[in-house]
Structure formats: C-alpha cells, structure tokens
Design a protein around this motif. Sequence first.
Motif, PDB file in Angstrom:
ATOM      1  N   ARG A 406      11.571  -0.947 -10.545  1.00 34.30           N
ATOM      2  CA  ARG A 406      10.801  -0.001  -9.741  1.00 34.30           C
ATOM      3  C   ARG A 406      11.647   1.212  -9.363  1.00 34.30           C
ATOM      4  O   ARG A 406      11.151   2.346  -9.342  1.00 34.30           O
ATOM      5  CB  ARG A 406      10.241  -0.710  -8.508  1.00 34.30           C
ATOM      6  CG  ARG A 406       9.183  -1.765  -8.871  1.00 34.30           C
ATOM      7  CD  ARG A 406       8.711  -2.537  -7.648  1.00 34.30           C
ATOM      8  NE  ARG A 406       8.084  -1.666  -6.670  1.00 34.30           N
ATOM      9  CZ  ARG A 406       6.831  -1.241  -6.727  1.00 34.30           C
ATOM     10  NH1 ARG A 406       6.057  -1.615  -7.734  1.00 34.30           N
ATOM     11  NH2 ARG A 406       6.337  -0.450  -5.803  1.00 34.30           N
ATOM     12  N   HIS A 407      12.917   0.990  -9.074  1.00 32.86           N
ATOM     13  CA  HIS A 407      13.809   2.113  -8.780  1.00 32.86           C
ATOM     14  C   HIS A 407      13.929   3.033  -9.990  1.00 32.86           C
ATOM     15  O   HIS A 407      13.884   4.271  -9.859  1.00 32.86           O
ATOM     16  CB  HIS A 407      15.190   1.589  -8.376  1.00 32.86           C
ATOM     17  CG  HIS A 407      16.216   2.656  -8.190  1.00 32.86           C
ATOM     18  ND1 HIS A 407      16.224   3.500  -7.097  1.00 32.86           N
ATOM     19  CD2 HIS A 407      17.269   3.033  -8.973  1.00 32.86           C
ATOM     20  CE1 HIS A 407      17.239   4.342  -7.198  1.00 32.86           C
ATOM     21  NE2 HIS A 407      17.890   4.091  -8.324  1.00 32.86           N
ATOM     22  N   LEU A 412      12.354   8.143 -12.989  1.00 39.17           N
ATOM     23  CA  LEU A 412      11.732   8.808 -14.135  1.00 39.17           C
ATOM     24  C   LEU A 412      10.599   9.719 -13.691  1.00 39.17           C
ATOM     25  O   LEU A 412      10.425  10.822 -14.232  1.00 39.17           O
ATOM     26  CB  LEU A 412      11.220   7.764 -15.132  1.00 39.17           C
ATOM     27  CG  LEU A 412      12.279   6.893 -15.816  1.00 39.17           C
ATOM     28  CD1 LEU A 412      11.628   5.961 -16.826  1.00 39.17           C
ATOM     29  CD2 LEU A 412      13.339   7.748 -16.496  1.00 39.17           C
ATOM     30  N   ARG A 413       9.832   9.257 -12.724  1.00 46.52           N
ATOM     31  CA  ARG A 413       8.749  10.108 -12.235  1.00 46.52           C
ATOM     32  C   ARG A 413       9.316  11.369 -11.592  1.00 46.52           C
ATOM     33  O   ARG A 413       8.778  12.472 -11.799  1.00 46.52           O
ATOM     34  CB  ARG A 413       7.882   9.338 -11.244  1.00 46.52           C
ATOM     35  CG  ARG A 413       6.671  10.141 -10.793  1.00 46.52           C
ATOM     36  CD  ARG A 413       5.735   9.341  -9.926  1.00 46.52           C
ATOM     37  NE  ARG A 413       4.542  10.111  -9.615  1.00 46.52           N
ATOM     38  CZ  ARG A 413       3.537   9.669  -8.874  1.00 46.52           C
ATOM     39  NH1 ARG A 413       3.577   8.444  -8.372  1.00 46.52           N
ATOM     40  NH2 ARG A 413       2.480  10.425  -8.648  1.00 46.52           N
ATOM     41  N   VAL A 417       9.625  12.610 -16.472  1.00 47.50           N
ATOM     42  CA  VAL A 417       9.464  11.880 -17.733  1.00 47.50           C
ATOM     43  C   VAL A 417       8.052  11.307 -17.806  1.00 47.50           C
ATOM     44  O   VAL A 417       7.526  10.778 -16.826  1.00 47.50           O
ATOM     45  CB  VAL A 417      10.524  10.755 -17.836  1.00 47.50           C
ATOM     46  CG1 VAL A 417      10.242   9.844 -19.022  1.00 47.50           C
ATOM     47  CG2 VAL A 417      11.916  11.366 -17.927  1.00 47.50           C
ATOM     48  N   LYS A 418       7.427  11.393 -18.985  1.00 47.05           N
ATOM     49  CA  LYS A 418       6.027  10.993 -19.133  1.00 47.05           C
ATOM     50  C   LYS A 418       5.838   9.544 -19.559  1.00 47.05           C
ATOM     51  O   LYS A 418       4.778   8.962 -19.301  1.00 47.05           O
ATOM     52  CB  LYS A 418       5.335  11.898 -20.155  1.00 47.05           C
ATOM     53  CG  LYS A 418       5.392  13.379 -19.795  1.00 47.05           C
ATOM     54  CD  LYS A 418       4.737  13.662 -18.448  1.00 47.05           C
ATOM     55  CE  LYS A 418       4.758  15.162 -18.138  1.00 47.05           C
ATOM     56  NZ  LYS A 418       4.190  15.440 -16.793  1.00 47.05           N
ATOM     57  N   GLY A 419       6.834   8.976 -20.241  1.00 49.34           N
ATOM     58  CA  GLY A 419       6.628   7.623 -20.732  1.00 49.34           C
ATOM     59  C   GLY A 419       7.912   6.979 -21.195  1.00 49.34           C
ATOM     60  O   GLY A 419       8.963   7.628 -21.314  1.00 49.34           O
ATOM     61  N   ILE A 448       3.728   6.224 -15.437  1.00 50.13           N
ATOM     62  CA  ILE A 448       4.586   6.279 -16.616  1.00 50.13           C
ATOM     63  C   ILE A 448       3.883   5.545 -17.753  1.00 50.13           C
ATOM     64  O   ILE A 448       3.554   4.367 -17.633  1.00 50.13           O
ATOM     65  CB  ILE A 448       5.959   5.626 -16.348  1.00 50.13           C
ATOM     66  CG1 ILE A 448       6.681   6.321 -15.188  1.00 50.13           C
ATOM     67  CG2 ILE A 448       6.808   5.620 -17.611  1.00 50.13           C
ATOM     68  CD1 ILE A 448       7.105   7.748 -15.474  1.00 50.13           C
ATOM     69  N   MET A 449       3.634   6.227 -18.864  1.00 48.68           N
ATOM     70  CA  MET A 449       3.015   5.586 -20.028  1.00 48.68           C
ATOM     71  C   MET A 449       4.028   4.694 -20.734  1.00 48.68           C
ATOM     72  O   MET A 449       5.244   4.870 -20.584  1.00 48.68           O
ATOM     73  CB  MET A 449       2.457   6.657 -20.970  1.00 48.68           C
ATOM     74  CG  MET A 449       1.273   7.415 -20.389  1.00 48.68           C
ATOM     75  SD  MET A 449       0.715   8.787 -21.448  1.00 48.68           S
ATOM     76  CE  MET A 449       1.968  10.024 -21.083  1.00 48.68           C
ATOM     77  N   VAL A 450       3.525   3.734 -21.532  1.00 49.58           N
ATOM     78  CA  VAL A 450       4.381   2.697 -22.095  1.00 49.58           C
ATOM     79  C   VAL A 450       4.081   2.492 -23.578  1.00 49.58           C
ATOM     80  O   VAL A 450       2.921   2.462 -23.999  1.00 49.58           O
ATOM     81  CB  VAL A 450       4.187   1.353 -21.349  1.00 49.58           C
ATOM     82  CG1 VAL A 450       5.021   0.246 -21.990  1.00 49.58           C
ATOM     83  CG2 VAL A 450       4.539   1.502 -19.867  1.00 49.58           C
ATOM     84  N   ASN A 451       5.155   2.320 -24.362  1.00 51.41           N
ATOM     85  CA  ASN A 451       5.086   1.882 -25.755  1.00 51.41           C
ATOM     86  C   ASN A 451       6.020   0.686 -25.881  1.00 51.41           C
ATOM     87  O   ASN A 451       7.203   0.776 -25.553  1.00 51.41           O
ATOM     88  CB  ASN A 451       5.543   3.016 -26.679  1.00 51.41           C
ATOM     89  CG  ASN A 451       5.747   2.574 -28.117  1.00 51.41           C
ATOM     90  OD1 ASN A 451       5.170   1.597 -28.578  1.00 51.41           O
ATOM     91  ND2 ASN A 451       6.589   3.301 -28.840  1.00 51.41           N
TER      92      ASN A 451
END
Length: 663
Positions: A406-407, A412-413, A417-419, A448-451
Amino acid sequence: MKTAFSLLAATTLACVTVGAQEWSVTSPNSQIKLSVRLNERAGAPPHAAGPVLTYRVEQGAVESRVVVVGDSPLGLGLRGQDFASGLRFDSARLVKPLEEAYEMPHGKRRQCRNRGNELTLVFRNAAGLPLELDFRAYDDGVAFRYRLPLGGSGSGDGGAAEMEREWTGFAVPAGAKLWMAPSDKATTYSPAYETYYENGISSDTPAPLGLGWSFPALFQTPEGRWGLITEADVGTNYCGTRLSSRATNGVYFIEWPNPAEGNGTGAVRPVSRLPWEMPWRVIVVGASLGTVVESTLVQDVCPPSRLQDASWVRPGRVAWSWWSDNPSPQDGAKQKKFVDLAAEMGWEYVLVDANWDIMDNGNVHEVIRHAKAKGIGVLLWYNSGGPHNVVTEKPRDTLTYAPVRRHELELLRKWGVKGIKVDFFQSDKQNVIGLYHDILRDAAEYQIMVNFHGCTLPRGWERSWPHLMAMEAVRGEECYIFDSRYPEMAPGQNTITPFTRNAVGPMDYTPTAFSNHNHPHRTTAAHELALAVLFESGWVHFADKAEAYLGLPAEPKDFLKRVPVAWDDTRFVAGYPGQFVILARRKGDTWYLAGVNGQGQEREEQVKPGAWLGAGSYELSRIGDGADARSFDSKTQRLEAGQSFAVKMLPYGGFVATLKPAR
C-alpha cells in the motif's frame, strides 16, 4: 395456457427412473441442455459406494441434440466428509432466468449480456450435511459450481473445511480432437502457462510432462460441435486447478497445483471457512468456432465491477524497450527514446521494465517528467516476490506484504504513474491466488492499473476489477530471444491461441515485432502486423525497437498509429486451429479485420463479412503480404455489404483490413 416461465420451471422437476433421479436446465435459445442425474451408474469416483451424481451437456435443436460432454462425475471429498458418494436429494429451486447487461472498458466487446437459466439442487451426504450446486445453461455454454452452506463441513457453523479432492470430471466424446497445453514443471520461472498447445490430439494422449493439462482445453466432437473447458471466478478461498494427465475411461478430472510451485510455499489443497462458494466450472459450447471466439461466458459468471468509478481505467498502446534491448530499463536516456516513440506513434503509454530502480544515465523521475511533458502515461514493472519466487530482478519484496504494498502504490500515485506490470508468480496455489486479489484490491484504491505477467490464466477477474488490463499466460513474442524452437512453432500457435488462451481473457503476447532477434522469424511482416488486432489485450505492448516502427512504409505505420485496443464487438470470420484464423473487431463504425496463415504453404481465402456488417457501401483498405516475407502490399477498394473479397497470404503470412462506411 401455461406461461413461458411455468413451462421453464417444469423442467426442474426430477424425472424418476429405476434407481435414478434426473433434473435439467435448458438455455434461453433451447440449443443447450444441461442434465444432472443421481444414480449408481459408471463414471463415479473410484471409491464411490451408493448413489453418485453426474451431469451431461447436449447441444442442438431439441429433435437432434448432440452430446458434447458425456456423463461426467460431480462431487467433493473434504477432510472427514464425503460429498461424492452416498448422496441423497434434498430439494430443488425452480429455474431462475438470468438477465443482466454490463459494460466493459476493454475486452471483446463493450456492451456485454449475461443471459441464461439457473437451477440450484441441494443434496445431503451420508452424515446428513448439505451440498448445494448451481447449474447454469447459457446460449453459448454451461457453468456450474459447488457451495457448502454453514454447517456443511461437519465442524459446526462457520467452521473451517479442507478440500482433499474435487471429483469434477469432463467426459470428452470418443473420437474428439483436442487442443491443450501441458501443465509445466516448477522451476525458477515456471509454471506460467507458457507451454505449446498440442494440435488436434486424441483424448488418450497423455500429458507429455506428466503434470496434467492446463485450462483452457478446446475440443471438437466427431459431429463437429465445439467445446472449451475452463474455470472462472477463482477467489481467495480456492486454488487454480488443471485437468488430469490422462482421461480415465474418457473422463478428465480436476487436479490440484504441483506441490513444488511457488518455490514450494503454500498449501496445495484449498481451505476455507463456511459458507464456501467455489469457482465456476465453465464449458463454452457451440456448433461453430464463432461461439468460442465471441463468448464472454468466463467473465459473465463473475461478480460485477467493484469500482465505484472506472473513468481512470484507460486501455492503450504501449512502447516497450525490453524486447529489443534487455538492459535498457536501467538507462534513462533509452527510456526517454521510447517515450518519444510513443509520442510520435500516438500511443498512450511507455512501459519501463525490470530493474528501473537501479537506473543509470538518468533516473525514473526524469523519465516520468519527460513522459508527462509529452502526454505519455508511465507504467512500471515489479517483481511479485516475496517468498514464492527467487527471481532477483528489481524492484521486489514491495507487493507481497500489505503495508509495504500500500505504501508503494501510494508513492506511485503521487508520482503520476498509471499502472504496474507484476511478474513471476509461478504458482496456482491458494496463497498466490490470494496475492493476485490483494494486488487488484489495493491497486484499485490508488487508481493504479495492473498487468500480470509470468502468471496464471485469466479467470474473469477483469469483470470485477476492470483495471486488470492484461495477463500473460502464453508463450509469446519474447520467446524469439531464448527459445530456438519458437520460430518453428509460433505461426501455428498463433492460429490456436485465438480459440484457446485468448478466448478466455486479455492476453499480453507483446506482438508485432518486425525485427529478427536471436532466433529469426518465419512469420511475415504482415503476419506480425495482424497480431495487433488478432490478439485482444487492454494494453498492447509493441515489442520492437523504435527504428522498426518509425521506418515502416506509410500504410502499416499509419495503421499502428490508429489501431484500437478496446473493442465494441468481436466476430469470428473463418479459420481452424493450427491452420489459419480471421477475426473481425469493431471500434465505432469501423471494422478491423486480421488474419494469419499458420502453415508453410500459400493460402487464399474469400473473406465474406457476416450479417454483423450492416447494409451499405464500405471503403475497404487492406495491408497484406508483398512480394516477399518482409514487404507489404496495400490496396483500397469499395465493397458492398454481402460481397466478399480475396486475400492471399504467403507461407506464415497474414493481412489486416479496415471496413468503414463509404463517404
């Protein structure tokens, strides 16, 4: 006069024959029938004594239905309780119609429809404990799942239960052809659903590694009907499963993960407190391959989106340096070059891959600032480990533990950063399945998007978590780097995966590399171009170096500048796994067609758009194989609805085309 609903409800009544009870549920279009039988006949688990539960699936008009899945066993074996034999019927709930519409920001189509009929049956085991089963019949297949209500484990309400064996089986008809990928052995980098699909084998073919067969499994019956077996909605209370290495008396059984997976961490058998709702077992069923390609059944059975607001979920094209230059994520100047490529091509993102946190010649913050100035979103790579892998690529040990994860996501937010691309999971055990869900849940909170990469198979999670943009789980284009067999296998595999792996969810194949790597392509340049449309993914990572794209002829370069990755509709046009495939995908009023030839001989096809192409005149623009494998040939013509057009593909060739209303 009976209403349609009362006629439907009547099908839930048990048909009692000597020594047997039977129930059935039929799809809304009446083409698929799922029957359930409680009897003492063959197909039971080996230990069974007394009545056993089986199901079968039939497809076709009422007067000419064909068995697609024969009598197959159902049941569970829990520690201390048997729910596979000695069952007795308790009650049934009348067939419940299902009707639901929902929207997806990426996938096969934007507007999806979940339409079927559901029958719930309740049984009790020899100890009097309840087992509930939900059976659904859809126009494009069937799904079923087990539920243990409170008190169902024998350990008291809310008690924990441990699964010893799931006795679910799938009886593939004798003489069927199958397309399946062997489950892989556990190593530093596997399993990751990256073995090659076997092409049209028989059901008596043993899995070559002796570890079972991975989902999904495609098969064709002797009558020409098609089925695709897989699973969906695997939650934190279960593991990912596979099919047995052999079909025992024609029946494939569910098997647990290999104990060695995930660096040996985690329990093999799933454990849960009650009530326990288990994954859906899904079988897509149809008279043609179009049903398999176009089905959204895997995501249909999953819970609705958990995002209050999904406006931040943005599909897109991605510039990616790692394929052409593995150490490049450690070089800030090289990353800026790929930011510039994304800007020039009109792509939405750049991915900075492994080891960006030890970047030299600049740092990640300089890359992010450069990308912001160019209007390009930044995606960052992460190692998922944790104790479940020993891969050393960085950053690692930041996503496994909740407070650290979570930190990191909060950072990143703040950086904009988008993902993230999260790699190296190497396990289908319950503990790692839980990690996927933990990452998705926390990433949603921080937008945050995820791959997922080096990962398990899609199981419909993208419906509940629409910010899950892609998953790998395929032997993709990166294998030109390190697998000498890949150039030989890739053309045929590219005609199998649209009907198997990519049929069940977004696939991060990293396509469209025109340059040769360590092991040169056999596919033509037009074949590579077609993969940008043929393979569906919410993020499409274009694998090649910047010069390969910037130096393209005008027509294919322009095509890659405007090709979408999120689609309003998807349609099967023609093909057969292992030979060739042609698909059509729509964005707005424009249809994008893509086809590839998986064989070493020229192929000519008359492409006739189906009824999905509305009436009127269209401008048809084609880019296909040129005089040789590395060149293109481009043509534009007018096409009337109902007309066909010819495409000629070189050995291992391909083409793309667009159809848009003529102005």
